[in-house]
Design a protein around this motif. Structure first.
Motif, mmCIF file in Angstrom:
data_model
loop_
_atom_site.group_PDB
_atom_site.id
_atom_site.type_symbol
_atom_site.label_atom_id
_atom_site.label_comp_id
_atom_site.label_asym_id
_atom_site.label_seq_id
_atom_site.Cartn_x
_atom_site.Cartn_y
_atom_site.Cartn_z
ATOM 1 N N PRO A 174 1.103 -0.745 0.153
ATOM 2 C CA PRO A 174 0.290 -0.342 0.416
ATOM 3 C C PRO A 174 0.844 1.556 -0.050
ATOM 4 N N LEU A 175 0.327 2.479 -0.396
ATOM 5 C CA LEU A 175 1.127 3.557 -0.312
ATOM 6 C C LEU A 175 0.900 4.047 0.235
ATOM 7 N N PRO A 176 2.455 4.799 0.930
ATOM 8 C CA PRO A 176 2.516 5.097 2.224
ATOM 9 C C PRO A 176 0.984 6.128 2.867
ATOM 10 N N ARG A 177 0.403 6.867 3.972
ATOM 11 C CA ARG A 177 -0.481 7.370 4.642
ATOM 12 C C ARG A 177 -0.249 9.142 3.785
ATOM 13 N N GLN A 178 1.488 9.815 4.233
ATOM 14 C CA GLN A 178 2.029 11.035 3.629
ATOM 15 C C GLN A 178 1.845 10.844 1.900
ATOM 16 N N ARG A 179 1.713 9.836 0.996
ATOM 17 C CA ARG A 179 1.847 9.761 -1.007
ATOM 18 C C ARG A 179 0.640 10.132 -0.760
ATOM 19 N N GLU A 180 -0.347 9.613 0.198
ATOM 20 C CA GLU A 180 -2.115 9.252 -0.701
ATOM 21 C C GLU A 180 -2.330 11.092 -0.796
ATOM 22 N N ARG A 181 -1.928 11.647 -0.366
ATOM 23 C CA ARG A 181 -2.154 13.288 0.347
ATOM 24 C C ARG A 181 -1.541 14.019 -0.250
ATOM 25 N N ALA A 182 -0.130 13.511 -0.959
ATOM 26 C CA ALA A 182 1.069 14.371 -1.841
ATOM 27 C C ALA A 182 0.200 13.979 -3.109
ATOM 28 N N ASN A 183 -1.090 13.271 -3.279
ATOM 29 C CA ASN A 183 -0.810 13.572 -4.952
ATOM 30 C C ASN A 183 -1.945 13.670 -5.482
ATOM 31 N N GLN A 184 -3.171 14.708 -3.863
ATOM 32 C CA GLN A 184 -4.181 14.797 -4.690
ATOM 33 C C GLN A 184 -4.157 16.370 -5.309
ATOM 34 N N ARG A 185 -5.533 16.702 -5.499
ATOM 35 C CA ARG A 185 -5.838 18.017 -6.696
ATOM 36 C C ARG A 185 -4.746 19.145 -6.640
ATOM 37 N N GLN A 186 -5.388 19.265 -4.912
ATOM 38 C CA GLN A 186 -5.061 20.814 -4.442
ATOM 39 C C GLN A 186 -3.268 20.289 -3.834
ATOM 40 N N LYS A 195 10.780 1.865 -3.068
ATOM 41 C CA LYS A 195 11.257 2.174 -1.146
ATOM 42 C C LYS A 195 11.831 3.294 -1.262
ATOM 43 N N ALA A 196 13.377 3.968 -1.641
ATOM 44 C CA ALA A 196 14.035 4.335 -1.881
ATOM 45 C C ALA A 196 13.612 5.897 -1.983
ATOM 46 N N VAL A 197 12.627 5.961 -3.254
ATOM 47 C CA VAL A 197 12.021 6.778 -3.906
ATOM 48 C C VAL A 197 10.601 7.557 -2.080
ATOM 49 N N HIS A 198 10.098 6.693 -1.693
ATOM 50 C CA HIS A 198 9.085 6.616 -0.951
ATOM 51 C C HIS A 198 9.627 7.210 0.567
ATOM 52 N N ASP A 199 11.020 7.369 0.535
ATOM 53 C CA ASP A 199 11.904 7.179 1.421
ATOM 54 C C ASP A 199 12.530 8.332 2.172
ATOM 55 N N GLN A 200 12.476 9.547 0.510
ATOM 56 C CA GLN A 200 12.748 10.380 -0.094
ATOM 57 C C GLN A 200 11.081 11.757 0.308
ATOM 58 N N GLY A 201 10.744 10.897 0.375
ATOM 59 C CA GLY A 201 9.128 11.405 0.491
ATOM 60 C C GLY A 201 8.894 11.623 -1.231
ATOM 61 N N LEU A 202 9.030 11.143 -2.325
ATOM 62 C CA LEU A 202 8.494 11.765 -3.167
ATOM 63 C C LEU A 202 7.602 10.481 -3.639
ATOM 64 N N GLY A 203 6.183 11.187 -4.733
ATOM 65 C CA GLY A 203 6.221 9.858 -5.610
ATOM 66 C C GLY A 203 6.847 9.606 -6.597
ATOM 67 N N LEU A 204 6.403 7.809 -6.898
ATOM 68 C CA LEU A 204 6.319 7.377 -8.053
ATOM 69 C C LEU A 204 5.655 7.607 -8.846
ATOM 70 N N LEU A 205 5.421 7.686 -10.289
ATOM 71 C CA LEU A 205 4.307 7.409 -11.758
ATOM 72 C C LEU A 205 5.296 6.649 -12.331
ATOM 73 N N LEU A 206 4.583 5.582 -12.942
ATOM 74 C CA LEU A 206 5.502 4.626 -13.850
ATOM 75 C C LEU A 206 4.384 5.292 -15.734
ATOM 76 N N ASP A 207 4.968 5.262 -16.244
ATOM 77 C CA ASP A 207 4.485 5.142 -17.637
ATOM 78 C C ASP A 207 3.854 3.534 -18.478
ATOM 79 N N TRP A 208 2.849 3.922 -18.589
ATOM 80 C CA TRP A 208 2.313 3.111 -18.821
ATOM 81 C C TRP A 208 1.374 2.089 -20.180
ATOM 82 N N VAL A 209 1.748 1.595 -21.063
ATOM 83 C CA VAL A 209 2.142 1.207 -22.872
ATOM 84 C C VAL A 209 0.876 0.452 -23.086
ATOM 85 N N PRO A 210 -0.996 1.093 -22.681
ATOM 86 C CA PRO A 210 -2.036 -0.020 -23.206
ATOM 87 C C PRO A 210 -2.797 0.059 -24.933
#
Length: 725
Positions: free
Chosen positions: A227-239, A321-336
């Protein structure tokens, strides 16, 4: 004894139901027979599984087929096979044909009906254990095949050894292979309905694959839910402030080996670098397995497998984990949208156009010489949606940037008249793809905190609107129009910019129609387009000043931000995926100055809610000066809805303007300069407005249609930010 017709079919690899003949079976008289097909075996003995005692030696009829009547037994029992191999060696094995069907009827029915959106729990290769027998359950969807076998290093790649059981209600073939193990290589050997033997196929659901040019799938454990770390959930919001650093993992830096870095090498350096520059997210160009380096990952054949280029999958888990440990979010390019036609991949997987549309007017992508998924087919939709949920749920990434959405939405995308098929309503929209994207976004939306971003270049309505409101359901959409217009403006000589003023203002007409992200991506710095620095006009000083001013304009403009790697320090040449970034440029203070600017822009953007909280709402933006084309000046106010404000002013000519009167909003007594892209710290001429504690007092002098103003020095080719004192 087995009749000759069945034996011939088994030896030829064309028996329709090997489970009905191999293993332990009773004849019409109730006698038990055991039959095994073990090419390469010299002799085979049946043993009791519990005691290990010898029961009977099997007779070798021909071609590696052994059978025997079982003495003194009337009921099914657990047994083992003691095998001596003709080439030397021996072993005791459980018989794969002594195990019951692996997949439940309910899960297969759900898959057939389009209700299984985590098909990766059923299909693919899964290490399982039955009693004291550990092995691998293999399953693949190939409804039109005559025969499917799993082959690998555990059976000498011999398709006669492990022909699979067809579960007719779903078109799924399955088998449990005892003693196969994690790390084993495997593929599927498929005989098409017309009897043709196809090239060996990699597993569409493989979670690990060999490094190109090898193409086998590799048995690996299913990652645990992450699961996403709780702080990441807030960091991905529109505001929230969202500033994305886009990375091609293979060329950000080279690894110690001189080629691709490992996930651990990336984890050691990349997250810390991105965090230091103040970005909030890392976005990786596709890291799912793909055969051709030059596709940058956008022609993928492994929608469930992190690429072997960077090491084993567990390394990717450490990177996340290293990305999240730095307080960052991680997005992946996805090709459907499409996939390459390599013979070992999805193309004509079971001898028919299974994953792709059958008609090339729907199923062949003219621009990329790739195949287009059949977005209307139930099992293909589950395959794609399952991939989306897999990366988020099992690897803990924050979300997906979905590539080439425009090519999915329109049946006539890049097709001349007569080379496309209208939809059932006679229109050009791909209704199946639209439905797929909505369904995918609804399933991702059920995962707390996860987001999706659309690369969509048309004016298709409601890309980031909720599906219940008729939208596609993405959280954000790349603003390609803004990017194209503003880059064309910046490429003009400043003396001509007065004639192109609207290119910088036009985006505000529609800026709040979607939740936009402003992208300066890899696509803008390849294929002869040059780097961001090389796009700028003038001599070297002006190029750097123009670029700094443009970055200031971008960070002050409504919309989330995205910048491709290397552009944060003004890479001089366009990006080359075969080389590492030119880090040596940072020894030049002009390049280091641009990097310092990007760091400070991110800091300002994050710290001032007025610059991000209402990015997608008209209440977050107000023009001060939108029409001063003669001087190429732009000025506006950003607001956060709670009274906080930031003023942004851009001078897009090399003419400095001292004593410039700037209209300001009511309610503030003084403003101070918070950032100036012309600062000497960034490599500029250092013309500005100081940092005195008293700031710039508001005067009762009308300007820009406002009753109040401040007097500022406006540097050449610069963007300034002012905040209230």
């Amino acid at each position: 004894m087995l009749n000759d017709a069945d034996l011939d079919a088994l030896l030829a690899g064309r028996h329709a139901d090997p489970f009905s003949r191999l293993g332990l079976h009773a004849d019409d008289a109730g006698r038990l027979w055991v039959r095994v097909l073990l090419p390469g075996a010299a002799d085979v003995t049946l043993l009791d599984a519990g005691s290990g005692k010898r029961i009977v030696e099997l007779e070798h009829r021909r071609g590696g087929f052994f059978e025997a009547q079982v003495p003194r037994r009337k009921h099914r029992f657990d047994y083992r096979l003691a095998v001596h191999w003709a080439g030397g060696g021996e072993g005791v094995y459980a018989d794969p044909y002594n195990f019951y069907p692996q997949l439940g009827d309910d899960e297969l029915q759900a898959f057939a009906e389009g209700r299984n959106f985590r098909p990766w729990l059923s299909l693919g290769a899964h290490v399982v254990q039955y009693g004291d027998v550990r092995g691998v359950r293999f399953a693949t969807w190939a409804p039109n095949a005559r025969r499917v076998s799993v082959v690998g290093n555990f059976n000498n790649w011999d398709g006669r050894r492990h022909p699979m059981r067809l579960r007719h209600q779903a078109g799924v073939w399955e088998i449990f292979v005892p003693h196969a193990a994690e790390g084993d290589l495997y593929k599927f050997e498929i005989v098409a309905g017309n009897g043709a033997l196809l090239p060996l196929k990699a597993d569409p659901y493989a979670r690990r694959a060999q490094l190109r040019p090898d193409t086998a799938s590799i048995v690996t454990a299913l990652p645990e839910p992450t699961p996403l770390p709780r702080q990441r959930e807030r960091a991905n919001q529109r505001q929230a402030p969202i500033s994305v650093y886009e990375v091609h993992a293979g060329s950000w830096r080279r690894g110690v080996s001189g080629e691709f870095p490992t996930w651990d090498e990336l984890a050691e350096h990349l997250p810390g670098y991105v965090a230091d520059l103040g970005f909030t997210h890392v976005q990786l160009m596709p890291i799912s397995e793909h055969p051709f380096d030059g596709s940058w990952g956008y022609q993928t054949l492994g929608l469930y497998a992190p690429s072997a280029r960077f090491g084993p999958p567990e390394g990717f888990a450490r990177f996340v984990k290293a990305v999240h440990d730095q307080g960052l979010g991680l997005l992946l390019d996805w090709v459907p949208a499409h996939f390459p036609a390599d013979a070992h991949g999805l193309a004509e997987f079971d001898g028919t156009r299974l994953y792709e549309y059958a008609d090339p007017r729907e199923g062949f992508h003219r621009d990329w010489n790739t195949l287009i998924y059949n977005f209307g087919r139930t099992e293909v939709r589950e395959f794609l949606i399952g991939s989306a949920t897999y990366w988020i749920e099992r690897w803990g990434v924050d979300g997906l940037r979905v590539d080439a959405v425009a090519s999915m939405l329109y049946r006539d995308y890049s097709r001349p008249e007569g080379q496309w098929i209208p939809n059932v309503r006679g229109g050009r929209e791909n209704l199946e793809a639209i439905s797929l994207l909505r369904e995918m976004n609804e399933h991702v939306g059920e995962i707390e905190g996860a987001i999706t971003v659309a690369e969509e270049s048309t004016s298709f309505p409601g890309v980031s609107a909720p599906t219940y409101a008729g939208g596609l359901g993405f959280h954000y959409k790349w603003n390609m129009g803004w990017m194209n217009d503003t880059l064309r403006y910046m490429a003009e000589d400043p003396i001509n910019r007065r004639w192109h003023h609207d290119k910088m203002t036009f985006g505000l007409i529609y800026a709040f129609s979607e939740n936009f992200m402003l992208p300066i991506s890899h696509d803008e710095v390849v294929h002869g387009k040059g780097s961001m620095l090389s796009k700028m006009p003038g001599d070297d000083w002006q190029k750097f000043a123009n670029l700094r001013a443009y970055y200031g304009f971008m960070w002050g403009h409504p919309g989330k931000k995205l910048l491709f790697m290397g552009q944060e320090f003004a890479q001089r040449n366009e990006w080359n995926q075969a080389e590492a970034l030119p880090w040596g440029l940072l020894e030049d203070d002009r390049h280091a100055g641009v990097q310092r600017l990007v760091r400070d822009l991110n800091k300002l953007y994050r710290e001032h809610s007025a610059l991000h909280r209402l990015d997608s709402e008209p209440g977050g933006f107000e023009w001060i000066s939108a029409h001063d084309a003669e001087h190429s000046i732009f000025a506006w106010v950003r607001r956060d809805g709670t009274g906080r404000m930031v003023i942004v002013v851009c001078n897009m000519t090399p003419v400095p303007r001292e004593g410039y009167s700037l209209g300001v909003p009511d309610g503030v007594t003084a403003w101070k300069e918070a950032l100036n892209t012309d600062s000497a710290y960034y490599g500029g001429s250092n013309m500005g407005n100081g940092v005195a504690a008293a700031g710039l007092p508001v005067q009762a002098q009308p300007a820009h249609g406002r009753r109040l103003s401040i007097t500022i020095n406006l540097p050449p080719l610069a963007t300034l930010f002012f905040v209230p004192i």
